[in-house]
Design a protein around this motif. Sequence first.
Motif, PDB file in Angstrom:
ATOM      1  N   ASP A 245       6.146   4.558   1.760  1.00 15.71           N
ATOM      2  CA  ASP A 245       6.074   5.868   1.314  1.00 15.71           C
ATOM      3  C   ASP A 245       6.208   5.708  -0.267  1.00 15.71           C
ATOM      4  O   ASP A 245       6.672   4.972  -0.852  1.00 15.71           O
ATOM      5  CB  ASP A 245       7.124   6.854   1.840  1.00 15.71           C
ATOM      6  CG  ASP A 245       6.943   7.206   3.444  1.00 15.71           C
ATOM      7  OD1 ASP A 245       5.970   6.687   4.033  1.00 15.71           O
ATOM      8  OD2 ASP A 245       7.640   8.085   3.995  1.00 15.71           O
TER       9      ASP A 245
ATOM     10  N   LEU B 274      -0.413  -6.655   5.019  1.00 17.60           N
ATOM     11  CA  LEU B 274      -0.268  -5.387   4.533  1.00 17.60           C
ATOM     12  C   LEU B 274       1.093  -4.964   4.678  1.00 17.60           C
ATOM     13  O   LEU B 274       1.897  -5.260   5.627  1.00 17.60           O
ATOM     14  CB  LEU B 274      -1.239  -4.320   5.428  1.00 17.60           C
ATOM     15  CG  LEU B 274      -2.452  -4.792   5.568  1.00 17.60           C
ATOM     16  CD1 LEU B 274      -3.188  -3.856   6.405  1.00 17.60           C
ATOM     17  CD2 LEU B 274      -3.329  -4.897   4.370  1.00 17.60           C
ATOM     18  N   THR B 275       1.756  -4.370   3.650  1.00 16.64           N
ATOM     19  CA  THR B 275       2.903  -3.837   3.414  1.00 16.64           C
ATOM     20  C   THR B 275       2.762  -2.311   3.132  1.00 16.64           C
ATOM     21  O   THR B 275       2.409  -2.176   1.888  1.00 16.64           O
ATOM     22  CB  THR B 275       3.895  -4.560   2.900  1.00 16.64           C
ATOM     23  OG1 THR B 275       4.071  -5.962   3.205  1.00 16.64           O
ATOM     24  CG2 THR B 275       5.301  -4.144   2.400  1.00 16.64           C
ATOM     25  N   TYR B 276       3.334  -1.487   4.127  1.00 19.79           N
ATOM     26  CA  TYR B 276       3.118  -0.139   3.696  1.00 19.79           C
ATOM     27  C   TYR B 276       4.459   0.815   3.392  1.00 19.79           C
ATOM     28  O   TYR B 276       5.688   0.163   3.773  1.00 19.79           O
ATOM     29  CB  TYR B 276       2.710   0.830   4.776  1.00 19.79           C
ATOM     30  CG  TYR B 276       1.260   0.620   4.996  1.00 19.79           C
ATOM     31  CD1 TYR B 276       0.498   1.333   4.319  1.00 19.79           C
ATOM     32  CD2 TYR B 276       0.798  -0.388   6.184  1.00 19.79           C
ATOM     33  CE1 TYR B 276      -1.052   1.078   4.649  1.00 19.79           C
ATOM     34  CE2 TYR B 276      -0.587  -0.513   6.269  1.00 19.79           C
ATOM     35  CZ  TYR B 276      -1.304   0.052   5.753  1.00 19.79           C
ATOM     36  OH  TYR B 276      -2.790   0.014   5.921  1.00 19.79           O
TER      37      TYR B 276
ATOM     38  N   ARG C  69      -3.787   5.794   4.763  1.00 17.58           N
ATOM     39  CA  ARG C  69      -3.232   4.248   4.871  1.00 17.58           C
ATOM     40  C   ARG C  69      -4.460   3.258   5.274  1.00 17.58           C
ATOM     41  O   ARG C  69      -4.463   2.238   4.753  1.00 17.58           O
ATOM     42  CB  ARG C  69      -2.236   4.100   5.976  1.00 17.58           C
ATOM     43  CG  ARG C  69      -0.953   4.485   5.602  1.00 17.58           C
ATOM     44  CD  ARG C  69       0.132   4.244   6.464  1.00 17.58           C
ATOM     45  NE  ARG C  69       1.361   5.225   6.090  1.00 17.58           N
ATOM     46  CZ  ARG C  69       2.035   5.430   7.111  1.00 17.58           C
ATOM     47  NH1 ARG C  69       1.876   5.203   8.399  1.00 17.58           N
ATOM     48  NH2 ARG C  69       3.192   6.078   6.796  1.00 17.58           N
TER      49      ARG C  69
ATOM     50  N   ILE D 181       0.834  -1.192   0.017  1.00 20.63           N
ATOM     51  CA  ILE D 181      -0.036  -0.065  -0.113  1.00 20.63           C
ATOM     52  C   ILE D 181       0.758   1.315  -0.007  1.00 20.63           C
ATOM     53  O   ILE D 181       1.724   1.284   0.867  1.00 20.63           O
ATOM     54  CB  ILE D 181      -0.998   0.075   0.991  1.00 20.63           C
ATOM     55  CG1 ILE D 181      -1.800  -1.328   1.178  1.00 20.63           C
ATOM     56  CG2 ILE D 181      -1.763   1.254   1.277  1.00 20.63           C
ATOM     57  CD1 ILE D 181      -2.589  -1.557   2.331  1.00 20.63           C
TER      58      ILE D 181
ATOM     59  N   SER E  51       5.499  -4.231   7.297  1.00 19.96           N
ATOM     60  CA  SER E  51       4.489  -5.207   7.144  1.00 19.96           C
ATOM     61  C   SER E  51       3.957  -5.548   8.440  1.00 19.96           C
ATOM     62  O   SER E  51       4.709  -5.558   9.585  1.00 19.96           O
ATOM     63  CB  SER E  51       5.255  -6.389   6.495  1.00 19.96           C
ATOM     64  OG  SER E  51       5.941  -6.019   5.203  1.00 19.96           O
TER      65      SER E  51
ATOM     66  N   CYS F  30       0.492   5.233  -0.245  1.00 19.09           N
ATOM     67  CA  CYS F  30      -0.304   6.524  -0.272  1.00 19.09           C
ATOM     68  C   CYS F  30       0.615   7.616  -0.507  1.00 19.09           C
ATOM     69  O   CYS F  30       1.798   7.861  -0.372  1.00 19.09           O
ATOM     70  CB  CYS F  30      -0.476   6.887   1.418  1.00 19.09           C
ATOM     71  SG  CYS F  30      -1.419   5.440   1.955  1.00 19.09           S
TER      72      CYS F  30
END
Length: 576
Positions: free
Chosen positions: A229, A225-227, A213, A142, A318, A144
């Motif tokens: 930037d 879920l892996t965020y 997010r 993900i 994650s 954003c």
Amino acid sequence: ADVSSLELGGVALDNNFLSDDVPAAQPFVASRTHRRESPAAPPRGAPDGPENGGGVLAPPKGPEELDASKKEELYGEMGKPVVLGNLTADVKKLVDEGWAKNAFNQYVSDLISVHRKLPDPRDHWCKEPGRYRENLPQTAVIICFHNEAWSVLLRTVHSVLDRSPPSLIKEIILVDDFSDMPHLKLQLEEYFANYPKVRIIRAAKREGLIRARLMGARYATAPVLTYLDSHCECAEGWLEPLLDRIARNKTTVVCPVIDVIDDTTLEFHWRDSDGVSVGGFDWNLQFNWHAVPERERKRHQNSAEPVWSPTMAGGLFSIDKSFFELLGTYDSGFDIWGGENLELSFKTWMCGGTLEIVPCSHVGHIFRKRSPYKWRSGVNVLKRNSIRLAEVWMDDYAKYYYQRIGKDLGDYGDVTMRRDLRNRLGCKSFKWYLDNIYPELFVPGEAVASGEVRNMGFGGKTCLDSPARKNDLHKAAGLYPCHGQGGNQYWMLSKTGEVRRDEACLDYSGQDVILYPCHGSKGNQYWQYHPDTMLLQHGSSKKCLAITESKQRLVMEECNSSSLHQRWKFENYDSS
Ligand code: LR7
Ligand code: MN
């Protein structure tokens, strides 16, 4: 273990945070309308290839001044720096505009392929056969963004696609947090039309990165879920070591090592495993980095093994989706930027999980010196977010933060739901967290004296002041007219004789009196305060701290209790 069967305070685990609390994406844009015929092979390489401009943003021309030999190779390949030479007025204007819009060198980024290769930063240990489990869970990535530069956003996405096993990437969710840059509208959908894993969802109003997010999480179908930037580059093998930790234990939250992508040259600087840092924070509730503490190093045989970290930086991690939901995701009352990283860190530890930094996993991030986008005018969102955090998670220790912000909390909204969450989960106390997870943090309540330190000489109007920026270490400690606002004049005298500001200690080794990272072994940082004579005497030199007549400088003198300019008054002194 299945997270839904975890015993956390014996509560029913039917959190619905992701469906109730989260703003919906604009349905119109969420569906992709601009499909193209056959998937052209993703174009490789050329710095002025179509992927960099897409026809709308004209790609910049390579400056004539660039070294002729550099033109032969591709700009920035293998993470090398791109250095611009003397620029014509036209190019300089483009460079300046890129900086103004993004707070990094967009012009240089536009010269670099969105598929540039990076060196492999991994330790040997990471690549040994059988290091990771065979059947790793799939993840959603993900990303954003609010007004991100085209080439930087694309390079982020391609670095995921190019350097992850396809079977592990279920989807890449791009969450547009109400950008108004033209290239982030239809052009983005067109660009990714032939990448079936890439989904674009758009906020109908500016949500801030925290709620953005949460929107991304709501659309994710993968179990993890892996965020990231929107200005990152994943290095070879970044994903497997993260997913491996979660496969072994779903309550483990993992962060890659964050390598620095230089904001000027886009050079990729990586840290080797011995240089790994862990996250902490100070009582301004600002995140900071530390060397891996001794007690943690002792737990490991190899420096590439995952290390426990009290906090995370926030942007890159994650987490098992059901564990994230169990923890109540983020406080959706947090606006725009900040504090969410500490919220997730505290509750991960306090509510039964583990937070780790995984040295085998490397992701670069462009670190900027200022924020290029608008925050909310009129409200200090970071302060408001931090107060919500402190109110819910920090128990009585919240007061140390409040001392720093002048005790006026203002309107921080309603936090009862978040307190209920904490109670329902039966999470441990903040004291437990400090004692067990972050014992290195100095607790102001343990100070024998605190507040401003006022010199009694020359009318008694001068205070001990720290160098301009809070974290400017190795700089001479200063003097300034007492202002009564705390801030740079807030000092603590520890039981062990340190005069400190959070992690910086007053240090004297024969030259200037400076601020230096506290080392806890007395020596040059040991001071004895004599409340009767008000002298502040240095342990190893036996000299006393004084000010010069001009009130400009701190000096060390032979102690003389009759000299007023050697006398210091701590604002709060506990004589008991
Ligand atoms: O309103 C916004 N909406 C957004 O979608 C503001 C930002 N964003 C996006 C933005 O485009 C970016 O992709 O959110 C992401 C983070 O914003 P940045 O890059 O301006 O933040 P940062 O890198 O300066 O800040 C760090 O701290 C933040 C606190 O809220 C977030 O947790 C960031 O993700 C975090 N970044 C990292 O952890 C990378 C390493 C930095 C360090 C240390
Ligand atoms: Mn960032």
